[in-house]
Scaffold this active site. Structure first.
Site, PDB file in Angstrom:
ATOM      1  N   HIS A 107     -78.108  71.509  94.021  1.00 62.49           N
ATOM      2  CA  HIS A 107     -79.197  72.312  93.473  1.00 62.49           C
ATOM      3  C   HIS A 107     -80.199  71.474  92.704  1.00 62.49           C
ATOM      4  O   HIS A 107     -80.963  71.991  91.903  1.00 62.49           O
ATOM      5  CB  HIS A 107     -78.637  73.426  92.582  1.00 62.49           C
ATOM      6  CG  HIS A 107     -77.589  74.245  93.270  1.00 62.49           C
ATOM      7  ND1 HIS A 107     -76.249  73.997  93.124  1.00 62.49           N
ATOM      8  CD2 HIS A 107     -77.690  75.251  94.153  1.00 62.49           C
ATOM      9  CE1 HIS A 107     -75.563  74.835  93.874  1.00 62.49           C
ATOM     10  NE2 HIS A 107     -76.400  75.604  94.519  1.00 62.49           N
ATOM     11  N   GLY A 108     -80.168  70.158  92.943  1.00 62.13           N
ATOM     12  CA  GLY A 108     -81.213  69.293  92.421  1.00 62.13           C
ATOM     13  C   GLY A 108     -81.151  68.935  90.947  1.00 62.13           C
ATOM     14  O   GLY A 108     -82.174  68.659  90.334  1.00 62.13           O
TER      15      GLY A 108
END
Lengths: 404, 193
Positions: B157-158
């Protein structure tokens, strides 16, 4: 309070969509029951409680059990080690396992008493033949379930018990060898057998639930018999609730006290509930001197052992079940309850005694004396069913009452 | 029926006792679902940090989960300063799991290690449990922010962390990478758990 709950808006909303309140009223509250049922009639409800205990404890055991006969570093097997892990490492795992092991014995104890009551008061007779057949089917499914389950700890008695019993299939002419390998999934009882027995041990309770449901549905069509064995008139009928909900709950309470005593103080039942030799890990190269099934299977095992011919022994054991299934048609007396049937009553006590003797013999090492006693008991078992169709011809029954 | 007070009392008492019994019976079943004694006991791992070459990272297992052991060079330690404005919790104060007893000085709260050259942090992203990827080289691009001091990037999710496992602002992960309980049993051996 119950009335207020059943009349609540939520209950009414559900009832409009599922008839749930109507079902509860029909089957648990207004359900008509004879007013003279004694505590022998509580064993049906108790059996249902035991079934729930078994399913609940069984699911929790399955979360930590590993159905594998693969050897582990300490020389045992994954299955045996996982049971020991349940006993020692899993929080309260010992309690859940003993609940399950004692529950198995309790289940049979309760069911045998439930069946004895049915035989004594003539509950298998018309119109309750199907109810009885479903009951015997429940017994057969239970025995299969417990047989699959007993292999799982992978102890000495697990292994050799399964070896002996699966060999029964091998005695069937023609397809025996094929069937034997089909059951075992190999040339002997092994890892594959253990894996599939675990799957079947998990599956069979679903069958059990289905047949139990059918058994209860059948009961609620033909309604309970009663100790007098006559159809009650209007004055002899009372609603199930509160009379039998309370009476059954009391019976369940007494049962749970006895059950808990065993779970906490004598979980192995001195070798009757969990056989002592099963605490030794399975060894395919060493047969224990005395292989005996657990107590609830021994009467049938003893019939098998009494016949000095492999195939006929198996036929004899199968026939013992067939007789039970046919009981509603073997008995032709118009009177139901043994209270008014002196000859049948005496025969029944001899029959119960024969099962007790068979059970005792089947649980001990074969000696010439025990073999003879076991054979006599087998003959008595079958003589009971052989005599049954003729008893009504000479039995002088006592007059049955008009009303209960 | 319920107008009889004695009967109502008995029903109520039986109901209360039955409910209490059912709740008590539920206790061992719930306890059985909690980690077993051997699972809890297996939570100790020993590791020789000298195995890890300078600038390299090694992932070891502790309680079935990854632990990052990073041998930080002088240059890497220097890279920890100068991007506090990009970090959510530069001094590791948010929750107990991102701190440790030995974190006494400001310096230790930045380097987040008993011996500054050896960083020992949990390799589990504090967002939803993925394992972040090691991106040690400074300079951004691709999925990384433009001002990238080196660190870890979680591809799920970065989320981004620097070379002390401190979480960046503007990413889904809420906390810095957790510090497992560990101590040095010899000059180079650590004992986790």
């Amino acid at each position: 309070m119950l009335e207020r709950m059943l009349n609540s808006r939520l209950a009414q909303w559900l009832d409009d969509r599922t008839h749930v309140v109507q079902y509860i009223r029909f089957h648990l509250i207004d359900y008509p029951t004879p007013k003279n049922l004694n505590y022998w009639y509580a064993f049906g409800s108790i059996a249902l409680v035991v079934l729930i205990i078994q399913v609940l404890s069984g699911v929790f055991l399955a979360m930590d059990y590993k159905p594998s006969a693969l050897p582990t570093g300490n020389g045992f097997s994954m299955a045996f080690d996982s049971i020991e892990r349940i006993m020692r490492e899993v929080n309260d795992g010992w309690l859940i396992r003993y609940m399950h092991a004692v529950g198995a014995s309790a289940f049979f104890f309760v069911i045998y008493l439930h069946m004895a009551r049915g035989m004594y008061y003539g509950s298998y007779k018309k119109p309750r033949e199907f109810l009885w057949i479903m009951g015997v089917l429940i017994l057969v499914i239970m025995q299969a379930t417990v047989f699959f389950g007993y292999l799982l700890p992978w102890g000495q008695m697990s292994f050799w018990g399964a070896t002996v019993i699966t060999n029964i299939f091998g005695a069937i002419p023609g397809i025996g060898d094929w069937l034997l390998q089909l059951v075992r999934g190999g040339y002997g009882v092994g890892d594959v057998t253990l894996n599939r027995f675990f799957a079947l041990h998990f599956l069979f309770p679903f069958l059990l639930f289905a047949v139990v449901f059918w058994h209860v549905m059948a009961l609620h069509v033909v309604h309970s018999n009663n100790p007098e064995g006559i159809e009650p008139g209007e004055k002899g009928i009372i609603p199930f609730h509160p009379y039998y909900t309370v009476k059954d709950l009391f019976g369940i309470g007494v049962f749970l006290i006895v059950y808990s005593w065993f779970v906490f103080f004598d979980p192995t039942g001195h070798g009757l509930i969990i056989e002592t030799n099963n605490f030794n890990p399975a060894d395919p190269l060493k047969t224990p001197p005395d292989i005996t099934p657990v107590w609830y299977l021994t009467p049938w095992y003893e019939i098998l052992r009494s016949v000095p011919n492999k195939l006929l022994g198996i036929v004899g054991m199968a026939f013992a079940y067939v007789c039970l299934f046919l009981m509603p048609w073997l008995d032709r007396s118009p009177v139901r309850s043994a209270r008014y049937r002196p000859v049948y009553r005496a025969m029944l006590f001899v029959f119960f005694a024969s099962i007790g003797v068979l059970g005792y013999c089947g649980h001990h090492e074969v000696t010439p004396e025990l073999l003879l006693i076991g054979r006599i008991a087998s003959v008595v078992y079958f003589a009971f069913f052989a005599l049954l169709p003729f008893v009504h011809k000479f039995e002088k029954t006592r007059p049955v009452p008009e009303e209960i | 029926m319920s107008d009889n007070p004695r009967r109502t009392f008995l029903y109520t008492m039986a109901g209360v006792m039955g409910t209490a019994g059912a709740c008590a019976t539920a206790v061992p079943f719930i306890r059985a679902l909690e980690p077993a004694a051997d699972t809890v006991a297996a939570g100790v791992t020993e590791f020789d940090v000298s195995e890890v070459e300078p600038g390299m990272m090694k992932t070891i297992m502790w309680r079935g989960q990854p632990i990052f052991v990073l041998h930080r060079t002088e240059e890497m330690l220097k890279s920890l300063y100068g991007h506090d404005d990009m970090l959510r919790d530069p001094l590791s104060r948010a929750i107990p799991e991102v701190q440790a007893d030995w974190m006494k000085t400001r310096e230790q709260r930045i380097t987040r290690a008993i011996k500054p050259e050896y960083l020992v942090v949990s390799g589990v992203c504090t967002h939803l449990g993925c394992i972040p990827v090691f991106e040690p080289h400074a300079g951004g691009g691709g999925d990384l922010p433009k001002r990238w001091p080196g660190g870890w990037h979680c591809a799920c999710h970065g989320s981004n962390y620097d070379l002390s496992g401190r979480v960046f602002k503007g990413v889904p992960a809420p906390y810095n990478l957790f510090i497992p309980p560990y101590r040095y049993t010899s000059d180079t051996t650590i004992r986790i758990g």
